[in-house]
Scaffold this active site. Structure first.
Site, PDB file in Angstrom:
ATOM      1  CE  LYS A 206       4.491  -1.671  -7.594  1.00 14.32           C
ATOM      2  NZ  LYS A 206       3.395  -2.501  -7.044  1.00 14.32           N
TER       3      LYS A 206
ATOM      4  CG  HIS B 219       8.885   0.842  -2.636  1.00 13.29           C
ATOM      5  ND1 HIS B 219       9.107   0.340  -3.906  1.00 13.29           N
ATOM      6  CD2 HIS B 219       7.675   0.377  -2.255  1.00 13.29           C
ATOM      7  CE1 HIS B 219       8.076  -0.399  -4.256  1.00 13.29           C
ATOM      8  NE2 HIS B 219       7.196  -0.392  -3.282  1.00 13.29           N
TER       9      HIS B 219
ATOM     10  CB  SER C 214      -0.925  -0.023   1.210  1.00 19.35           C
ATOM     11  OG  SER C 214      -1.789  -1.138   1.155  1.00 19.35           O
TER      12      SER C 214
ATOM     13  CG  ASP D 256      21.832  -5.089   3.667  1.00 16.17           C
ATOM     14  OD1 ASP D 256      21.250  -4.448   2.788  1.00 16.17           O
ATOM     15  OD2 ASP D 256      21.350  -6.094   4.225  1.00 16.17           O
TER      16      ASP D 256
END
Length: 598
Positions: free
Chosen positions: A107, A226, A57, A582
């Protein structure tokens, strides 16, 4: 400039479901499965191909706003910026089963591909007679990701996905066969390109107010949806007349070896989509349309259709993206006719998310824009032995320590991921840790039945974490449960360090069948692999050494080039210069160090 970090919500954790409930008020055709966050056509025509989509979302109106007559049949909705899990997608398929089959459109993000792909394979396994009636289309239209940078993960899926939804959905409504709908979706997906640009990143509801990513004088080209950093920054912010040609060069160049994705000739017929990323005013959007049209026509392109508005957003990001669909020339015999594509695009779907469009070629500017003196231009259930931990109490205590370590690390993980990814890693892991703690409090995780406990952790990862991390953790712990049972032998039901070592090795190998990431890759597999290999080398005896090896591997990710995961889209020199480890690897480090602590 500052990030808009205030939102209208009851509670951030309820925002997605409450938004979907509000959408149902707008569209009487649709219904909502609240438990699985699936929006679907309540009474679909089961004689026609179903179109299923979804994703995280925060991209509204994509995806649920396009569910309805003439477009999509169902959308599985994840949490903000996180893929829905496989069970949600399976539910979407079940709710809309069609005699003709279904096309799933996703996607190109690892979490979406893993979870939607897993659901497709699970559905095929449960319904072998229908296995060939569910097809899969991946859209990767982002030209900001060069061919070298994206050679493993590919390009991201952006607003071009909406054109795939629209054209394939219209053909399905006309009664097209499964192959016809699939083929036209594949054609559009392979002939769209998109480039985005932003003045600032967006803010995710429920997270701490972040600092500005960009200076007041900066603009970022190539931003994802994002919060991923872009391809490059410009300062000062250029006027549209200078910015738009730079964006179109990335879209249409046939000489750039990194970005020549589509066979433009400079005399092509195009569909133009200008998409608001969520925080750009209508006043600016139509000015952007004007400038983009001018720049394309100067280059010799013919614009057959213009669409503009909010199609695929990044919450409230102040930015926009430009998408072009390259229409086939008449001389190409193995492509759908341009007239067919345009007629499908022009059909008006009964959905709240699709924006009005003229359904015709724009008139020459000179016919509409009159310049006169003094005026201005217009702008499952398991079997097998019950295996117990050597010390059940210590087992549960270790689980609790690991969860507490993750919760404590969340702010730092979020900070790292706001630079190296999309900013949700810390919250995703925290959600998983809190879910595991709840399972422990309920007694479903205990040292008396380790396999059941590991399966419970896997279920938490799938259902409460979501996204790429949730899928990877869920696969690993599912494989670990299998490994514990398969490596255990004899009448004794107490697990030894050697059992754990062999089971962890088997789980890692099983995980590697689902991801191409291998160390050193700047992902969570770096510390995980280091831990498993040191532990295996000591037949489970050197747990402390294995945890140290994992921690060292996580630290080394600061200096690694990303080869997989969302960090693969971030410019590597920037990550190394800022010495950002990371966040996924750092999360594994926190978990293992929590297990070890006394």
């Amino acid at each position: 400039m500052s990030i808009q970090s205030k939102h209208f919500t009851n509670a951030p954790e309820n925002l997605v479901v409450e938004s979907l409930q509000g959408l149902c008020s707008l569209n009487p055709q649709i219904a909502l499965d609240v438990a699985d966050k699936v929006v679907y056509v309540a009474n679909p025509d089961r004689s026609k191909v179903a179109l299923i989509c979804g994703g995280g979302s925060g991209h509204e109106p994509a995806h649920a706003g396009f569910v309805g007559d003439g477009m999509l049949t169902a959308a599985a909705c994840g949490s903000i910026f996180a893929s829905p899990n496989a069970s949600q997608v399976r539910r979407a398929i079940q709710l809309t089963e069609s005699d003709k089959g279904a096309v799933i459109i996703v996607k190109n993000y690892t979490g979406d591909i893993l979870n939607f792909g897993l659901a497709k394979e699970q559905y095929a396994a449960l319904h072998p007679d229908r296995a060939d009636r569910v097809k899969f289309v991946i859209v990767s239209d982002d030209v900001a990701v060069g061919k070298t940078q994206g050679k493993i993960v590919g390009r991201r899926g952006l607003a071009g996905t909406c054109l795939v939804y629209k054209i394939a959905g219209a053909l399905a409504k006309r009664g097209g066969s499964l192959d016809e709908v699939y083929n036209i979706a594949q054609y559009v997906a392979s002939h769209v390109g998109t480039i985005g640009v932003g003045l600032e990143h967006c803010h995710v509801p429920g997270t701490a107010a972040g600092e500005s990513h960009l200076k007041a004088s900066e603009i970022e080209i190539g931003m994802g949806i994002h919060n991923e950093p872009g391809h490059r920054r410009l300062s000062p912010v250029p006027p549209l007349s200078e910015l738009i040609p730079q964006l179109l060069e990335l879209l249409t160049s046939t000489t750039d070896p990194e970005r020549s994705f589509l066979p433009f000739t400079g005399k092509d017929r195009l569909v133009l989509l200008v998409n608001d990323l969520g925080g750009t005013s209508e006043l600016e959007m139509t000015a952007i349309v004007r400038e983009t049209r001018i720049a394309l026509e100067v280059q010799g392109y013919t614009i057959e259709r213009v669409l503009s508005g909010t199609f695929m957003t990044s919450l409230n990001m102040p930015g926009f993206s430009i998408t072009v669909l390259l229409l086939p020339p008449a001389s190409v015999s193995d492509a759908p006719a341009a007239s067919l594509l345009l007629s499908l695009l022009d059909e008006k779907p009964e959905v709240p998310g699709w924006k009005w469009s003229a359904g015709s070629q724009p008139l020459p500017a000179a016919e509409q824009i009159k310049q006169t003196q003094g005026t201005a231009p217009v702008a499952a259930v398991r079997g097998g032995a019950t295996l117990r931990a050597a010390d059940p109490g210590a087992f549960v205590a270790a689980v609790r320590r690991a969860c507490a370590a993750v919760v404590q690390a969340e702010p730092e993980l979020t900070r790292m991921d706001s630079i190296a990814g999309d900013g949700d890693c810390g919250l995703t892991l925290k959600d998983g840790a809190n879910g595991v703690l709840r399972e422990t409090d309920s007694g479903r995780i205990s040292g008396e039945d380790v396999v059941a406990s590991v399966i419970a952790v896997s279920r938490v990862a799938e259902e409460q974490m979501g996204g790429t991390s949730g899928a990877l953790y869920s696969i690993f712990f599912s494989a670990l449960a299998q490994g514990l049972q398969s490596t255990h032998s004899g009448s004794a039901n107490t697990l030894t360090p050697a059992h754990w070592s062999r089971a962890l090795s088997a789980a890692l190998e099983q995980l590697y069948t689902y991801t191409r990431a291998r160390p050193p890759s700047r992902t969570l597999v770096d510390p995980l692999d280091a831990f498993v290999r040191v532990l295996s080398g000591s037949d489970g005896a050197d747990f402390g050494g294995a945890v140290k090896a994992a921690g060292d591997a996580a630290v080394r990710t600061r200096d690694l080039e990303a080869k997989a995961g969302r960090s693969a889209y971030v410019e590597g020199d920037r990550l190394r210069s800022e010495q950002v480890p990371d966040p996924g690897a750092w999360g594994v480090k926190a978990i293992l160090e929590g297990l070890l602590a006394r």
